[in-house]
Each structure stands twice: as structure tokens, then as C-alpha cells.
Design a protein around this motif. Structure first.
Motif, short mmCIF file in Angstrom:
data_model
loop_
_atom_site.label_atom_id
_atom_site.label_comp_id
_atom_site.label_asym_id
_atom_site.label_seq_id
_atom_site.Cartn_x
_atom_site.Cartn_y
_atom_site.Cartn_z
N THR A 74 0.78 -1.27 0.10
CA THR A 74 0.14 0.03 0.07
C THR A 74 0.82 1.47 0.01
N SER A 75 2.06 1.22 0.38
CA SER A 75 2.88 2.35 0.29
C SER A 75 3.66 2.56 -0.94
N GLY A 76 3.48 1.78 -1.75
CA GLY A 76 3.95 2.09 -3.22
C GLY A 76 5.37 1.23 -3.38
N GLY A 77 5.66 0.25 -2.64
CA GLY A 77 6.81 -0.54 -2.99
C GLY A 77 7.94 -0.15 -2.08
#
Length: 68
Positions: free
Chosen positions: A63-66
């Protein structure tokens, strides 16, 4: 026979008894059984915490973008 000869013969006799016992050891030295060092409830809780923590980390990373 002298005393030292008698003592030597006694020692030889004792060691020869030990030689005949060679190889006569039990199959295993530890007891066989299904006894676990921890109970099933504690083991289940540990598995729950480890798997839950890894799933939480995966979801948080996704969810935090990787890797950023």
C-alpha cells in the motif's frame, strides 16, 4: 604369585569383561516420544504472530508503493 602380578591379573580380568560388552549399546540414548518442549497453544500463538506479522508487512509495503 606376587602381589603385583595378582593386581595385574585382576585389572586384565576387569578390562576383558568390558571388551565383551563392546557394541552392546541401546538403539538410541534419548527417549522416544511425541513430547514437545512447548504446548500446542503456545506453538499456535507463535505461528499466528509470525505469519500475521509477515502478512501485515507485505500489505503495508504494497500500500505504500513498494520500495520507495
Amino acid at each position: 604369585m606376587t602381589t603385583s602380578r595378582r593386581l595385574a591379573d585382576r585389572k586384565v580380568e576387569k578390562f576383558e569383561k568390558n571388551i565383551t560388552k563392546r557394541g552392546a549399546v541401546p538403539e538410541t540414548t534419548s527417549k522416544k516420544g511425541n513430547d514437545y518442549p512447548v504446548g500446542p497453544i503456545l506453538l499456535g500463538f507463535f505461528v499466528f504472530v509470525v505469519i500475521g506479522s509477515s502478512l501485515f508487512q507485505i500489505i503495508r509495503t504494497a500500500t505504500s508503493g513498494g520500495m520507495a
